[in-house]
Write an enzyme that holds these catalytic residues in place. Structure first.
Site, PDB file in Angstrom:
ATOM      1  N   VAL A  26       6.317 -24.345 -22.438  1.00  0.00           N
ATOM      2  CA  VAL A  26       6.064 -24.521 -21.008  1.00  0.00           C
ATOM      3  C   VAL A  26       5.635 -25.948 -20.696  1.00  0.00           C
ATOM      4  O   VAL A  26       6.101 -26.560 -19.721  1.00  0.00           O
ATOM      5  CB  VAL A  26       5.014 -23.506 -20.519  1.00  0.00           C
ATOM      6  CG1 VAL A  26       4.630 -23.769 -19.067  1.00  0.00           C
ATOM      7  CG2 VAL A  26       5.552 -22.094 -20.662  1.00  0.00           C
ATOM      8  N   GLY A  27       4.740 -26.506 -21.501  1.00  0.00           N
ATOM      9  CA  GLY A  27       4.287 -27.868 -21.246  1.00  0.00           C
ATOM     10  C   GLY A  27       5.428 -28.871 -21.285  1.00  0.00           C
ATOM     11  O   GLY A  27       5.552 -29.733 -20.398  1.00  0.00           O
TER      12      GLY A  27
ATOM     13  N   GLY B 273       1.705 -20.070 -21.035  1.00  0.00           N
ATOM     14  CA  GLY B 273       2.564 -20.298 -22.183  1.00  0.00           C
ATOM     15  C   GLY B 273       2.045 -21.388 -23.085  1.00  0.00           C
ATOM     16  O   GLY B 273       0.945 -21.915 -22.901  1.00  0.00           O
TER      17      GLY B 273
ATOM     18  N   GLU C  86      -5.570 -38.053 -19.089  1.00  0.00           N
ATOM     19  CA  GLU C  86      -6.999 -38.111 -19.432  1.00  0.00           C
ATOM     20  C   GLU C  86      -7.093 -37.538 -20.830  1.00  0.00           C
ATOM     21  O   GLU C  86      -6.943 -36.334 -21.026  1.00  0.00           O
ATOM     22  CB  GLU C  86      -7.822 -37.317 -18.412  1.00  0.00           C
ATOM     23  CG  GLU C  86      -9.308 -37.656 -18.455  1.00  0.00           C
ATOM     24  CD  GLU C  86     -10.097 -36.738 -19.353  1.00  0.00           C
ATOM     25  OE1 GLU C  86     -10.330 -37.131 -20.529  1.00  0.00           O
ATOM     26  OE2 GLU C  86     -10.475 -35.658 -18.913  1.00  0.00           O
TER      27      GLU C  86
ATOM     28  N   CYS D  10     -14.462 -34.175 -23.892  1.00  0.00           N
ATOM     29  CA  CYS D  10     -13.786 -35.456 -24.107  1.00  0.00           C
ATOM     30  C   CYS D  10     -14.732 -36.624 -23.836  1.00  0.00           C
ATOM     31  O   CYS D  10     -14.625 -37.677 -24.465  1.00  0.00           O
ATOM     32  CB  CYS D  10     -12.540 -35.561 -23.229  1.00  0.00           C
ATOM     33  SG  CYS D  10     -12.839 -35.352 -21.460  1.00  0.00           S
TER      34      CYS D  10
ATOM     35  N   LYS E 252       0.271 -25.378 -15.959  1.00  0.00           N
ATOM     36  CA  LYS E 252       0.195 -24.663 -17.232  1.00  0.00           C
ATOM     37  C   LYS E 252      -1.232 -24.774 -17.757  1.00  0.00           C
ATOM     38  O   LYS E 252      -1.651 -25.823 -18.250  1.00  0.00           O
ATOM     39  CB  LYS E 252       1.142 -25.228 -18.287  1.00  0.00           C
ATOM     40  CG  LYS E 252       1.203 -24.306 -19.531  1.00  0.00           C
ATOM     41  CD  LYS E 252       1.594 -25.035 -20.784  1.00  0.00           C
ATOM     42  CE  LYS E 252       0.402 -25.547 -21.568  1.00  0.00           C
ATOM     43  NZ  LYS E 252      -0.457 -24.468 -22.144  1.00  0.00           N
TER      44      LYS E 252
ATOM     45  N   GLU F 293     -11.556 -38.489 -33.286  1.00  0.00           N
ATOM     46  CA  GLU F 293     -12.185 -37.498 -32.418  1.00  0.00           C
ATOM     47  C   GLU F 293     -12.297 -36.162 -33.151  1.00  0.00           C
ATOM     48  O   GLU F 293     -11.285 -35.575 -33.533  1.00  0.00           O
ATOM     49  CB  GLU F 293     -11.385 -37.319 -31.130  1.00  0.00           C
ATOM     50  CG  GLU F 293     -12.067 -36.379 -30.143  1.00  0.00           C
ATOM     51  CD  GLU F 293     -11.308 -36.257 -28.832  1.00  0.00           C
ATOM     52  OE1 GLU F 293     -11.949 -36.284 -27.776  1.00  0.00           O
ATOM     53  OE2 GLU F 293     -10.064 -36.141 -28.876  1.00  0.00           O
TER      54      GLU F 293
ATOM     55  N   GLY G  93       2.281 -25.163 -25.191  1.00  0.00           N
ATOM     56  CA  GLY G  93       2.647 -26.535 -24.871  1.00  0.00           C
ATOM     57  C   GLY G  93       4.071 -26.892 -25.241  1.00  0.00           C
ATOM     58  O   GLY G  93       4.801 -27.474 -24.423  1.00  0.00           O
ATOM     59  N   PRO G  94       4.523 -26.548 -26.466  1.00  0.00           N
ATOM     60  CA  PRO G  94       5.890 -26.909 -26.836  1.00  0.00           C
ATOM     61  C   PRO G  94       6.965 -26.275 -25.966  1.00  0.00           C
ATOM     62  O   PRO G  94       8.082 -26.801 -25.893  1.00  0.00           O
ATOM     63  CB  PRO G  94       5.990 -26.407 -28.285  1.00  0.00           C
ATOM     64  CG  PRO G  94       4.589 -26.449 -28.793  1.00  0.00           C
ATOM     65  CD  PRO G  94       3.744 -26.051 -27.619  1.00  0.00           C
TER      66      PRO G  94
END
Length: 470
Positions: free
Chosen positions: A207-208, A202, A246, A280, A171, A380, A204-205
């Site tokens: 497909v992830g 898609g 990560e 990151c 994804k 962050e 995250g909520p």
């Protein structure tokens, strides 16, 4: 700018349209829609997992040399489409075109080639006494990747997973999904069998989380925020699958009293502002000797003034827009918080840069005299915001550097650099501007994640270990 024509799922070796619902891919510099991808569902994930499961036995049985040859051909294929990749990434997430050409499109080529070169010398088997230790593919891998380095983050997972004999369901980020389609085409042209690599677009909520929860997926490899990493870990725990994370960072660049200040500042600002600070492994905290604080602030401000903000398609631009309007608002909120909390605003500030009333542009910003526990020094931001923190003595520098929930990267400049580097609780430290090494392990301590990418360490993440006694 041209964008790829393959704006579909890629399942079982074919372009698949998916449902009628779509997600707009926006150019953050203009707000214009540059493409649309299908808004995937759990059913799409089921189809992709079925394809990956069916392809697994044949791919696992394929010899390591042939698997390496396919990865090598993928590297070559990406190299051949480098300009298309660069312009696509600039259009979808706003990376300056020079950065897209020299990093966004180049790093995936180098990573894939370095992984392919590991095949011959990798310890696939080992004899320990009367035991034969065998390293085998873990199975079907679910990969969930971010928008800031959209192709590199995919290839950093796909290349070692393929070499290890796994299949994958990916994804990509819905903010920057288009190079996943290019990669699917390149992989097919490289001879990767149908079903070994599948792409489901898609959110995250939907497909992830379907990937993280799926009983047919043996491992999830995720790159993104610490908040989402926690969520994925919790979901994946229900099926006790392996999870490699990560995650975020708030890395420190420790400038020692005897450092070459010109070098330390130049590279330090670059590591804070490159890709608009949306990295990151950026160094958003610059730790400086208190006695040299004002001197260093002047140098940092002068360096920051050279970072031209503007149209990412212009080769003179060094900072483009944030990847989305939501990200611009997030960065602006942190700048306002820094001012409210009493940090010294040395450069930049809230609001869009002069002459850029539209688009997701943020002003590169420098804060001086920042308290180590200030919000802007702890959380962050993921934008072009550099905090300069004074310290008194090496012990306090190390204490401040380690005093966040993160531990991903860092830098040290000066004569006692190795001693300081060894004391930092972080997964990677660059000394005096050392170059990137694609064979060295990359990953975090603490809430920057677990597991490692790149080199043999990255391949090991995608392997199970079996002992056979004889």
């Amino acid at each position: 700018m041209s964008t790829p024509t393959l704006n579909t799922h890629w399942i079982g070796g074919d372009a698949v349209a998916g449902s009628a619902d779509t997600i707009d891919v926006l150019n953050p510099a203009t707000g214009e829609t540059v493409a649309r991808v299908p808004s995937g569902t759990a059913a799409d994930v089921d189809r992709a997992v079925a394809a990956a499961t069916a392809a697994l036995p044949h791919w696992t049985a394929t010899g390591v040399e042939e698997r390496a040859a396919v990865v090598r051909r993928i590297s070559e294929g990406l190299r051949n489409r480098a300009e298309e990749i660069a312009t696509t990434i600039t259009a979808e997430m706003g990376a300056p075109i020079t950065l897209s050409r020299h990093a966004q499109a180049v790093f995936p080529v180098e990573v894939a080639a370095s992984v392919a070169a590991l095949a011959a010398g990798f310890p696939w088997t080992e004899q320990i006494g009367n035991s034969l230790v065998v390293r085998e593919p873990i199975g079907v891998v679910g990969a969930i990747t971010p928008w800031n380095f959209p192709l590199q983050q995919i290839v950093s997972k796909l290349a070692p997973a393929l070499l290890a004999g796994n299949t994958m369901v990916l994804k990509p980020s819905e903010i920057a999904p288009l190079t996943a389609g290019i990669l699917a085409e390149v992989a097919a042209e490289a001879g990767l069998p149908a079903g070994v690599f599948n792409v489901v677009h898609g959110t995250g909520p939907v497909v992830g989380e379907a990937i993280a929860a799926h009983s047919g997926i043996d491992m999830v490899s995720f790159t993104g925020s610490t908040r989402v990493g926690r969520r994925i870990s919790a979901i994946a725990a229900e099926t006790v699958k392996r999870v490699a994370l990560e995650l975020g960072g708030k890395s420190a660049n420790v400038i020692l009293d005897d450092a070459d200040l010109a070098q330390a500042v130049q590279l330090g600002v670059a590591m804070a502002f490159t890709n608009g600070g949306q990295v990151c492994g950026a160094w958003p905290r610059m730790l400086v000797p208190a006695s040299r604080h004002d001197e260093i602030v002047e140098l940092v401000v002068a360096a920051a003034a050279e970072y031209t903000v503007g149209d990412p398609a212009d080769e003179a631009t060094r900072i483009g827009p944030m990847a989305s309007e939501a990200q611009r608002r997030r960065v602006d909120g942190y700048i306002e918080r820094g001012i409210a909390d009493g940090a010294t605003l040395a450069f930049g500030g809230p609001g869009r840069p002069d002459g850029l009333p539209e688009g997701a542009y943020a002003r590169p910003t420098i804060f001086a005299n920042v308290a180590p526990d200030a919000v802007i020094a702890q959380e962050e931001i993921f934008g072009p915001v550099l905090t300069i923190i004074p310290y008194a003595g090496d012990d306090q520098a190390v204490e401040i550097a380690n005093n966040t929930t993160y531990g991903l990267t860092g830098g040290v400049f000066g004569g006692e650099e190795l001693a300081i580097a060894r004391r930092l609780r972080t997964g990677q430290v660059d000394i005096n501007g050392a170059p990137w090494n694609p064979l060295a392990p990359f990953g975090g301590y603490k809430q920057s994640g677990n597991g490692r990418e790149f080199g043999r360490y990255g391949v090991e993440e995608f392997l199970e270990t079996k002992s056979i006694q004889r």
